[in-house]
Design a protein around this motif. Structure first.
Motif, PDB file in Angstrom:
ATOM      1  N   VAL A 160     107.233  62.013  66.514  1.00 60.05           N
ATOM      2  CA  VAL A 160     108.048  62.592  67.301  1.00 60.05           C
ATOM      3  C   VAL A 160     107.175  63.478  68.526  1.00 60.05           C
ATOM      4  O   VAL A 160     107.681  63.244  69.759  1.00 60.05           O
ATOM      5  CB  VAL A 160     109.007  63.569  66.471  1.00 60.05           C
ATOM      6  N   PHE A 161     106.360  64.249  67.936  1.00 60.32           N
ATOM      7  CA  PHE A 161     105.659  64.891  69.094  1.00 60.32           C
ATOM      8  C   PHE A 161     104.781  64.100  69.837  1.00 60.32           C
ATOM      9  O   PHE A 161     104.609  64.177  71.125  1.00 60.32           O
ATOM     10  CB  PHE A 161     104.518  65.764  68.132  1.00 60.32           C
ATOM     11  N   ALA A 162     104.172  62.854  69.315  1.00 61.19           N
ATOM     12  CA  ALA A 162     103.356  61.884  69.999  1.00 61.19           C
ATOM     13  C   ALA A 162     104.314  61.208  71.070  1.00 61.19           C
ATOM     14  O   ALA A 162     103.716  61.066  72.254  1.00 61.19           O
ATOM     15  CB  ALA A 162     102.593  61.243  69.294  1.00 61.19           C
ATOM     16  N   TYR A 163     105.499  60.832  70.705  1.00 60.76           N
ATOM     17  CA  TYR A 163     106.225  60.130  71.489  1.00 60.76           C
ATOM     18  C   TYR A 163     106.849  61.092  72.620  1.00 60.76           C
ATOM     19  O   TYR A 163     106.946  60.682  73.934  1.00 60.76           O
ATOM     20  CB  TYR A 163     107.371  59.551  70.979  1.00 60.76           C
ATOM     21  N   ALA A 164     107.202  62.337  72.363  1.00 57.53           N
ATOM     22  CA  ALA A 164     107.737  63.360  73.063  1.00 57.53           C
ATOM     23  C   ALA A 164     106.434  63.465  74.294  1.00 57.53           C
ATOM     24  O   ALA A 164     106.778  63.715  75.650  1.00 57.53           O
ATOM     25  CB  ALA A 164     107.880  64.521  72.690  1.00 57.53           C
ATOM     26  N   ALA A 165     105.267  63.750  73.783  1.00 57.96           N
ATOM     27  CA  ALA A 165     103.959  63.909  74.847  1.00 57.96           C
ATOM     28  C   ALA A 165     104.083  62.736  75.772  1.00 57.96           C
ATOM     29  O   ALA A 165     103.916  62.898  76.933  1.00 57.96           O
ATOM     30  CB  ALA A 165     102.887  64.182  74.087  1.00 57.96           C
ATOM     31  N   MET A 166     104.467  61.308  75.587  1.00 53.99           N
ATOM     32  CA  MET A 166     104.088  60.422  76.259  1.00 53.99           C
ATOM     33  C   MET A 166     105.317  60.251  77.118  1.00 53.99           C
ATOM     34  O   MET A 166     105.005  60.026  78.320  1.00 53.99           O
ATOM     35  CB  MET A 166     104.105  59.155  75.328  1.00 53.99           C
TER      36      MET A 166
END
Length: 380
Positions: free
Chosen positions: A337-343
């Motif tokens: 979730v954090f990774a996709y949010a950052a992207m």
């Protein structure tokens, strides 16, 4: 997040480098030819340079935080093995930014020769940034000098066979990108307001951009052959059937490489069309939009094509490499979730900035007609 920040930062730094070269060149032409139109163009390029530098600094901060927080082992390599290249790049930043401000605020306050010297120092500082940072990317594709650097010989990394050509390629591509964007923007303005000064500004952009594009194209071809020899894993992933190597890779990016060739060809065709087609009609406006879009997309697209083939490795060693997971901070759990949010956030911010650049460069600001380049020249 590291990938997005790197690509965004390189895109903006390329604009900064190109414009940092264009501004002193245009001022020098003004000095030699005693033509104030060149000086007005130089000031215009400097304004665009300041906008790009501001945003590039933001992405540099994101990049530094992501690198130090999530990739400590990679940070260790950059600050020890690649200490000298990193120092060169940081020195360029420390020179370029202050001299950009000095160059602007001393305009007309000092002699022309001294002011040109300030501009040359500003451009030199901008040049040092890719001169240093390009070693990092060359090292990731071929870690030449690793053991000797760890033993204390930090200059050993400069023997990397990929580095000289790659550095020239990136610098010329940056200058070409900025000049082509400059040419396209003023061609679009010329079609809209039928201003001869804008037509002339577009031609100057092509005069600077086309030779730089030629150098970038030649060094790009040479770089492909060098990759095939010294980094066959990357070459196989990108060049596919064109590669002399036959290495199994995670990604097969040959279709993406063909797309990149289409973009570069589009820049060549639209730039040549604009140069040969003197009438600023509807066809030239369409060609200018194509030139603008492809010029802006070319550098980030090429950077993705340069970095993505390494996966799942971070450092390539011939036909394999060191996995990227070896460099991750294992003390920090990064959820999907954090990774996709950052992207998503990073991509959205870059889209917003791109729209702001378009608004500043192309669109007219209501109620401020007196601030344009043509009105400034008319007043002069």
């Amino acid at each position: 997040m590291l990938g997005i920040t790197i690509v965004s930062h390189i895109f903006l730094v390329s604009l900064v480098l190109g414009l940092a070269f264009m501004a002193p060149i245009l001022e020098y032409l003004s000095y030699r030819r005693k033509d104030e139109k060149f000086e007005a163009l130089a000031k215009s390029a400097l304004k665009y340079l300041a906008i790009s530098e501001l945003a590039a600094g933001v992405w540099a901060t994101w990049f530094t935080v992501a690198l130090a927080g999530f990739w400590p082992q990679l940070t260790f390599i950059a600050t020890t093995v690649l200490f000298y290249p990193l120092t060169i790049a940081i020195t360029g930043v420390m020179i370029g930014i202050p001299f950009m401000a000095i160059y602007w605020y001393t305009w007309g306050a000092v002699s022309r020769r001294i002011h040109l010297l300030i501009g040359v120092v500003m451009a030199g500082g901008a040049l040092l940034v890719p001169t240093g940072f390009n070693m990092i990317f060359s090292f990731l594709d071929d870690p030449v000098g690793l053991k000797r650097a760890l033993a204390g010989n930090g200059w050993a990394v400069f023997q990397n066979p990929l580095y000289p050509d790659f550095t020239i390629h990136r610098i010329s591509a940056a200058i070409s990108m900025a000049a082509m964007v400059f040419a396209a923007v003023y061609a679009i303005k010329a079609h809209r307001d039928h201003d001869r000064i804008h037509e002339w500004a577009s031609e100057i952009g092509l005069y600077i951009g086309l030779p730089a594009l030629l150098i970038a194209s030649i060094t790009g071809v040479i770089y492909a052959f060098l990759l095939d020899k010294y980094s066959p894993y990357v070459a196989s992933a990108v060049l596919g059937p064109l590669s002399f190597s036959s290495v199994a890779t995670y990604f097969r990016l040959y279709p993406a490489f063909v797309g990149f060739m289409v973009i570069i060809s589009g820049i060549w065709v639209s730039a040549m069309f604009n140069g040969l087609h003197k009438a600023f009609d509807r066809s030239k406006e369409i060609s200018s939009f194509i030139l603008l879009a492809f010029s802006l997309v070319g550098v980030p697209y090429g950077e993705v094509l340069n970095d993505l083939p390494r996966y799942p490795y971070m450092v390539i060693q011939g036909v394999s490499g060191i996995p990227a997971s070896n460099f991750i901070n294992h003390w920090m759990y990064i959820s999907p979730v954090f990774a996709y949010a950052a992207m998503i956030i990073g991509t959205a911010l870059m889209a917003v900035f791109s729209y702001m650049i378009y608004t500043v460069l192309v669109s007219k600001t209501p109620g401020k007609s007196g601030e344009g380049i043509s009105s400034g020249l008319t007043a002069a």
